[in-house]
Design an enzyme around this catalytic site. Structure first.
Site, short mmCIF file in Angstrom:
data_model
loop_
_atom_site.label_atom_id
_atom_site.label_comp_id
_atom_site.label_asym_id
_atom_site.label_seq_id
_atom_site.Cartn_x
_atom_site.Cartn_y
_atom_site.Cartn_z
N ARG A 238 -120.02 41.07 -45.14
CA ARG A 238 -118.66 41.08 -44.59
C ARG A 238 -117.82 40.14 -45.45
O ARG A 238 -118.30 39.09 -45.88
CB ARG A 238 -118.65 40.56 -43.14
CG ARG A 238 -119.21 41.53 -42.13
CD ARG A 238 -118.28 42.71 -41.89
NE ARG A 238 -118.83 43.62 -40.90
CZ ARG A 238 -119.56 44.70 -41.17
NH1 ARG A 238 -119.83 45.03 -42.42
NH2 ARG A 238 -120.02 45.47 -40.20
N GLU B 149 -109.25 44.10 -44.92
CA GLU B 149 -109.50 45.49 -45.33
C GLU B 149 -108.64 46.45 -44.50
O GLU B 149 -108.48 46.21 -43.30
CB GLU B 149 -110.98 45.84 -45.12
CG GLU B 149 -111.90 44.98 -45.96
CD GLU B 149 -113.38 45.32 -45.72
OE1 GLU B 149 -113.70 46.24 -44.96
OE2 GLU B 149 -114.22 44.64 -46.31
N HIS C 104 -115.59 49.22 -49.21
CA HIS C 104 -116.47 49.14 -48.03
C HIS C 104 -117.16 50.49 -47.77
O HIS C 104 -116.88 51.16 -46.77
CB HIS C 104 -115.70 48.68 -46.79
CG HIS C 104 -116.61 48.16 -45.72
ND1 HIS C 104 -116.22 47.24 -44.79
CD2 HIS C 104 -117.91 48.44 -45.42
CE1 HIS C 104 -117.23 46.97 -43.96
NE2 HIS C 104 -118.27 47.71 -44.32
P1 NAP Z 1 -130.26 42.08 -39.76
O1 NAP Z 1 -131.53 42.81 -39.98
O2 NAP Z 1 -129.90 41.64 -38.38
O3 NAP Z 1 -130.26 40.82 -40.75
C1 NAP Z 1 -129.27 39.85 -40.69
C2 NAP Z 1 -129.72 38.62 -41.47
O4 NAP Z 1 -128.67 37.65 -41.43
C3 NAP Z 1 -130.98 37.96 -40.95
O5 NAP Z 1 -131.82 37.68 -42.03
C4 NAP Z 1 -130.47 36.67 -40.33
O6 NAP Z 1 -131.47 35.67 -40.39
C5 NAP Z 1 -129.27 36.38 -41.23
N1 NAP Z 1 -128.32 35.45 -40.62
C6 NAP Z 1 -127.75 35.55 -39.39
N2 NAP Z 1 -126.96 34.48 -39.18
C7 NAP Z 1 -127.05 33.70 -40.29
C8 NAP Z 1 -126.47 32.44 -40.66
N3 NAP Z 1 -125.65 31.79 -39.83
N4 NAP Z 1 -126.77 31.93 -41.88
C9 NAP Z 1 -127.60 32.60 -42.71
N5 NAP Z 1 -128.18 33.79 -42.42
C10 NAP Z 1 -127.90 34.32 -41.21
O7 NAP Z 1 -129.01 42.94 -40.24
P2 NAP Z 1 -128.96 44.10 -41.36
O8 NAP Z 1 -129.21 45.41 -40.72
O9 NAP Z 1 -129.79 43.68 -42.53
O10 NAP Z 1 -127.40 44.04 -41.72
C11 NAP Z 1 -126.83 42.85 -42.27
C12 NAP Z 1 -125.31 42.96 -42.33
O11 NAP Z 1 -124.93 43.88 -43.34
C13 NAP Z 1 -124.64 43.53 -41.06
O12 NAP Z 1 -124.49 42.55 -40.05
C14 NAP Z 1 -123.30 44.01 -41.60
O13 NAP Z 1 -122.34 42.97 -41.48
C15 NAP Z 1 -123.59 44.29 -43.08
N6 NAP Z 1 -123.48 45.74 -43.39
C16 NAP Z 1 -122.59 46.13 -44.34
C17 NAP Z 1 -122.47 47.48 -44.66
C18 NAP Z 1 -121.51 47.94 -45.71
O14 NAP Z 1 -121.05 49.07 -45.64
N7 NAP Z 1 -121.20 47.14 -46.70
C19 NAP Z 1 -123.24 48.43 -43.97
C20 NAP Z 1 -124.14 47.99 -43.02
C21 NAP Z 1 -124.25 46.64 -42.72
P3 NAP Z 1 -131.52 34.43 -39.35
O15 NAP Z 1 -131.29 34.99 -37.99
O16 NAP Z 1 -132.88 33.84 -39.56
O17 NAP Z 1 -130.45 33.50 -39.79
#
Ligand code: NAP
Length: 321
Positions: free
Chosen positions: A235, A264, A282
């Site tokens: 994000r 955005e 995005h």
């Molecule tokens: P996920 O499996 O829930 O992984 C999220 C990661 O973020 C976990 O490793 C978590 O670890 C870490 N995290 C959470 N809070 C944190 C903090 N304060 N400091 C450091 N690390 C932190 O989610 P995912 O499915 O991989 O998706 C991740 C993100 O990608 C989504 O939330 C979304 O914003 C983004 N995304 C973008 C697109 C795009 O089109 N560009 C598409 C899909 C998703 P801990 O809990 O141990 O901290």
């Protein structure tokens, strides 16, 4: 007698999905109305048990207040920074998103951005097409990717898919998140700045929202160094964009590949003269195959909930079992 709707749809998920949903259930498609949910009185909304939305449209506290019978929200997209989960917790509403099915495409795009930035793919394309190759001769040298050190901020589902791809590029991977993962198979770095100091490239793949707001700050960016590259597919809010622009202008960072920006959609003028920056609008999950799979998962969640089986991919909400 008032009409009876089970579902309120606050965002369109495309004509195919919208038609299928309307064929199967009694749906109030408030996204068609410029006023949205505001334009519908309690006679129409009081029976609504389930809401369909998207990560872009989100779900606000005001929406909860207008739907007293709401039990579940099915959201399209994996991020939930735009859903008011505190209001969901207070009203005992469960929520689902569409995790997993988009990991490969978002990870692919992170790699596309890293490779395009390091090897100057977009600039090279412009160089050939604008006849500069013939006029000016050889294209400037770029930065090698294979064999380098990759830092990943957020080793979740997408972070893991990014890390797996790094193995094909003979890279060493380390990661930072709030908690180390016992099953990770990569070295955990408890300090984000130390990870950036160690890494040649840093890919941001953590959640958005208040807990990660601008955690990639000026110090983290500078720690990557003049040949370092920052890639963000998470994000825009996670990166201090003003600090990023300043570091790029000063030559303190080698380049950036960004699928997401602070605001955005954006015209991103500050990056327009920077060949060391590659931007995408995005589109991490935006392939035909993955968008279809995401819509199907929303439908599967709706079906499961209305059949009394519960949500298939619930979002963990503090205080809910
Ligand atoms: P996920 O499996 O829930 O992984 C999220 C990661 O973020 C976990 O490793 C978590 O670890 C870490 N995290 C959470 N809070 C944190 C903090 N304060 N400091 C450091 N690390 C932190 O989610 P995912 O499915 O991989 O998706 C991740 C993100 O990608 C989504 O939330 C979304 O914003 C983004 N995304 C973008 C697109 C795009 O089109 N560009 C598409 C899909 C998703 P801990 O809990 O141990 O901290």
């Amino acid at each position: 007698m008032s009409e009876h709707y089970d579902i309120v749809q606050v965002a369109s998920l495309g004509p195919a999905f919208d038609e299928r949903l309307a064929r199967r259930y009694r749906v109030l498609p408030v996204w068609r109305d410029p006023e949205g949910l505001e334009g519908y009185g309690p006679d129409l909304t009081r029976h609504v048990r389930l809401a369909v939305t998207s990560v872009r449209r989100g779900f606000t506290r005001q929406m909860f207040e207008r739907l007293p019978g709401l039990q579940a929200i099915c959201s399209w997209g994996v991020g939930y920074d735009t859903l008011d989960l505190e209001a969901a917790r207070e009203s005992g509403v469960q929520a689902s998103n569409t995790p997993g099915v988009l990991d490969a495409c978002v990870a692919d795009l992170a790699w596309a951005l890293l490779l395009a930035t390091a090897r100057r793919v977009a600039a090279g394309d412009r160089y050939v097409k604008s006849a500069q190759w013939r006029a000016l001769g050889e294209f400037p040298l770029s930065i090698k990717v294979s064999g380098k050190r990759l830092g990943i901020l957020g080793l979740g589902r997408i972070g893991h898919a990014i890390a797996r791809r790094a193995m094909g590029f003979d890279m060493e991977v380390r990661y930072h998140s709030r908690h180390p993962r016992a099953d990770a198979g990569y070295t955990y770095e408890p300090q984000l700045q130390a990870l950036a100091q160690w890494a040649d490239f840093l890919i941001v793949a953590c959640v958005g929202g208040p807990t990660t707001y601008r955690i990639v700050d000026a110090n983290v960016i500078r720690a990557l160094g003049p040949r370092g590259i920052l890639v963000n597919i998470s994000r825009g809010s996670v990166v201090d964009q003003a600090a990023l622009v300043a570091a790029l202008r000063a030559g303190e960072l080698g380049g950036a590949g960004l699928d997401v920006l602070e605001s955005e959609p954006s015209t991103a003028e500050e990056f327009s003269a920077m060949d060391q920056v590659v931007l995408m609008p995005h589109v991490g999950s935006a392939t035909d195959e993955t968008r279809e799979a995401m819509s199907q998962l929303v439908m599967d969640n709706v079906d499961a909930w209305l059949a009394g089986k519960g949500l298939l991919t619930p979002i963990p909400i503090a205080g809910q079992g």
